[in-house]
Design an enzyme around this catalytic site. Structure first.
Site, PDB file in Angstrom:
ATOM      1  N   GLY B  14       0.832  -1.146   0.089  1.00 11.55           N
ATOM      2  CA  GLY B  14      -0.058  -0.168   0.104  1.00 11.55           C
ATOM      3  C   GLY B  14       0.843   1.356   0.059  1.00 11.55           C
ATOM      4  O   GLY B  14       2.092   0.993   0.131  1.00 11.55           O
ATOM      5  N   ALA B  16       1.865   5.114   1.426  1.00  9.45           N
ATOM      6  CA  ALA B  16       2.387   5.892   2.748  1.00  9.45           C
ATOM      7  C   ALA B  16       1.071   6.293   3.402  1.00  9.45           C
ATOM      8  O   ALA B  16       0.114   6.878   2.699  1.00  9.45           O
ATOM      9  CB  ALA B  16       3.433   7.013   2.469  1.00  9.45           C
ATOM     10  N   ARG B  17       0.981   6.001   4.645  1.00  5.58           N
ATOM     11  CA  ARG B  17      -0.304   6.272   5.425  1.00  5.58           C
ATOM     12  C   ARG B  17      -1.791   5.962   4.694  1.00  5.58           C
ATOM     13  O   ARG B  17      -2.638   6.567   4.831  1.00  5.58           O
ATOM     14  CB  ARG B  17      -0.513   7.798   5.580  1.00  5.58           C
ATOM     15  CG  ARG B  17       0.480   8.469   6.215  1.00  5.58           C
ATOM     16  CD  ARG B  17       0.517   8.208   7.892  1.00  5.58           C
ATOM     17  NE  ARG B  17       1.624   8.711   8.758  1.00  5.58           N
ATOM     18  CZ  ARG B  17       2.240   8.244   9.696  1.00  5.58           C
ATOM     19  NH1 ARG B  17       1.287   7.232  10.267  1.00  5.58           N
ATOM     20  NH2 ARG B  17       3.168   8.539  10.255  1.00  5.58           N
ATOM     21  N   LYS B  20      -1.711   0.402   5.958  1.00  4.84           N
ATOM     22  CA  LYS B  20      -1.441  -0.888   5.671  1.00  4.84           C
ATOM     23  C   LYS B  20      -0.942  -1.859   6.925  1.00  4.84           C
ATOM     24  O   LYS B  20      -1.427  -2.993   6.995  1.00  4.84           O
ATOM     25  CB  LYS B  20      -0.528  -1.103   4.461  1.00  4.84           C
ATOM     26  CG  LYS B  20       0.872  -0.258   4.577  1.00  4.84           C
ATOM     27  CD  LYS B  20       1.508  -0.143   3.469  1.00  4.84           C
ATOM     28  CE  LYS B  20       2.785   0.563   3.684  1.00  4.84           C
ATOM     29  NZ  LYS B  20       2.791   1.953   4.527  1.00  4.84           N
ATOM     30  N   SER B  21      -0.058  -1.194   7.786  1.00  2.00           N
ATOM     31  CA  SER B  21       0.368  -1.782   9.026  1.00  2.00           C
ATOM     32  C   SER B  21      -0.978  -1.945   9.730  1.00  2.00           C
ATOM     33  O   SER B  21      -0.926  -3.036  10.540  1.00  2.00           O
ATOM     34  CB  SER B  21       1.447  -0.873   9.782  1.00  2.00           C
ATOM     35  OG  SER B  21       2.654  -0.816   8.864  1.00  2.00           O
ATOM     36  N   ALA B  39      10.684  -5.317  12.824  1.00  2.33           N
ATOM     37  CA  ALA B  39      10.753  -4.037  12.395  1.00  2.33           C
ATOM     38  C   ALA B  39      12.285  -3.901  11.622  1.00  2.33           C
ATOM     39  O   ALA B  39      13.145  -4.552  12.325  1.00  2.33           O
ATOM     40  CB  ALA B  39      10.870  -3.184  13.667  1.00  2.33           C
ATOM     41  N   THR B  40      12.215  -3.607  10.431  1.00  3.40           N
ATOM     42  CA  THR B  40      13.265  -3.429   9.786  1.00  3.40           C
ATOM     43  C   THR B  40      14.076  -2.020   9.927  1.00  3.40           C
ATOM     44  O   THR B  40      14.967  -1.799   9.475  1.00  3.40           O
ATOM     45  CB  THR B  40      13.115  -3.854   8.177  1.00  3.40           C
ATOM     46  OG1 THR B  40      12.022  -2.879   7.759  1.00  3.40           O
ATOM     47  CG2 THR B  40      12.604  -5.003   7.958  1.00  3.40           C
ATOM     48  N   GLY B  41      13.100  -1.250  10.347  1.00  3.39           N
ATOM     49  CA  GLY B  41      13.455   0.239  10.492  1.00  3.39           C
ATOM     50  C   GLY B  41      14.639   0.752  11.660  1.00  3.39           C
ATOM     51  O   GLY B  41      14.377  -0.159  12.649  1.00  3.39           O
ATOM     52  N   HIS B  55       3.682   3.156  16.009  1.00  5.98           N
ATOM     53  CA  HIS B  55       3.377   1.719  15.795  1.00  5.98           C
ATOM     54  C   HIS B  55       3.378   0.878  16.990  1.00  5.98           C
ATOM     55  O   HIS B  55       2.324   0.120  17.159  1.00  5.98           O
ATOM     56  CB  HIS B  55       4.508   1.270  14.860  1.00  5.98           C
ATOM     57  CG  HIS B  55       4.208   1.397  13.397  1.00  5.98           C
ATOM     58  ND1 HIS B  55       3.478   0.534  12.484  1.00  5.98           N
ATOM     59  CD2 HIS B  55       4.578   2.377  12.627  1.00  5.98           C
ATOM     60  CE1 HIS B  55       3.325   1.028  11.407  1.00  5.98           C
ATOM     61  NE2 HIS B  55       4.054   1.963  11.228  1.00  5.98           N
TER      62      HIS B  55
END
Lengths: 175, 175, 175
Positions: B14, B16-17, B20-21, B39-41, B55
């Protein structure tokens, strides 16, 4: 086009030049309801004036027009009525105007969503999806994208019907 | 929301904003499975820290959290289990991290796709679609877009279920 | 993949690296028709040459190739035939070339749409959706986005079948 306009809130989301406004206008014209075009844009420069003139030429004279860059909720309260369809074009310009005026976007979004169930007639929101490209380099554009995305989620949640429009073709996402 | 979480791989794509999360988290919470947020961030700056905190606040305390910016396959091998749902959020940040570390994106994509059928439980990948805007002016952004697009195709091909999310609304593309 | 190629016009719209060209090629190869690749791109730099070579390697030797950056209508008139499928890849590059050559985009779009019903066989147009990101800062990019969007609407209107492709997965929008 076999879609019909429903009472309550319809949300039409699409890209730039996707035909989303023409699709929304077509739904309203087919409904036979009285029609109002609620423009959130302002004719600040030649390019914007040109776009507004194009929209106006396409709609014809049976539409009334209201311009309201900031106080969208109040404009809806004054305009909406039982046999009237109001087309708000578009939410991303409203977000831009609110940011320029340093309004609280979360509060404005909450106020809009709280007001929608109280309004009569049919209300259509048109907006640009802007979150499907590369992350913009400047913070203001990222903030804009965040505000628009949150507003879109809130309006889609409040809407009875949601369309995504691409290349002039509607895809029903809800309703 | 009538969607249910399936065993195996689910891919949520999807903007941004787009919500989707939150959609992916909702599917996992409704499943009653043990939940891990992978988390990959990395919290490299204030803006990213803020997003991660948001999140985290939304998910609540029943989730375990794993952070892994680069070695996603190994993290999945350590984390996945028969009654566990693992949410990988998100693939585009993983692509960014791999590019910064000068890893071979094609090899990493192949390794991930080869590993997926060997993992137990439910795995959800969330990612940003970034290829629907104007061609970016700098080569690195174009390369990023190419790497992300190829990874998305590979993960969608390996997935049993694929959703496209816009304005918080899921559209099932596969499954 | 259960989609089949129809006679007449098929339009495949998608993001960068969405797998749209491979999807279109697959439909043509499954049809058993003679196949022509009509490339609108020119190998102006290394990056473009690389992309064209990749496309060529994937298609194999059973395809004939025509390159035409500007006079697309004439190229279609020369190439289309009753048992032939012609893949035009892609419309956004054609828009770029027309803008560089200072052609009249509205006239070119009208001429293309007027010609399509007169052509024999199957014609597939592939194009990039570019209107779903942040508004570009420079006017030329905004004009490009407007021209591409209007052309997409016109081709989708003329097409019997329209697909939107994301992550390699087709979503039928029309037909």
């Amino acid at each position: 086009m076999t879609q019909v306009l429903e009472r309550g809130v319809t949300f039409v989301l699409g890209g730039a030049r996707s035909g989303k406004s023409a699709f929304a206008e077509g739904l309203i014209e087919a409904s036979g309801m009285d029609a109002t075009y609620l423009a959130t844009g302002r004719a600040l420069d030649d390019e914007m004036s040109e776009r507004i003139a194009l929209h106006r030429a396409r709609r014809g004279s049976s539409w009334s027009t209201v311009e309201e860059p900031l106080d969208l909720v109040e404009a809806l309260q004054r305009t909406c009525a039982a046999n009237r369809a109001v087309l708000v074009d578009c939410l991303t310009l409203w977000v831009t105007n609110l940011m320029m005026a340093e309004r609280d976007l979360a509060a404005e979004t909450a106020k809009l969503v709280a007001t929608l169930p109280l309004l009569k007639g049919a209300i259509m929101f048109v907006s640009n999806e802007v979150g499907l490209g590369i992350v913009p380099e400047n913070r203001m554009a990222r903030d804009f994208r965040d505000h628009a995305g949150r507003l879109h989620q809130a309006v889609a949640n409040a809407a009875a019907t949601v369309y995504f429009v691409a290349a002039g073709l509607p895809l029903k996402m809800k309703g």
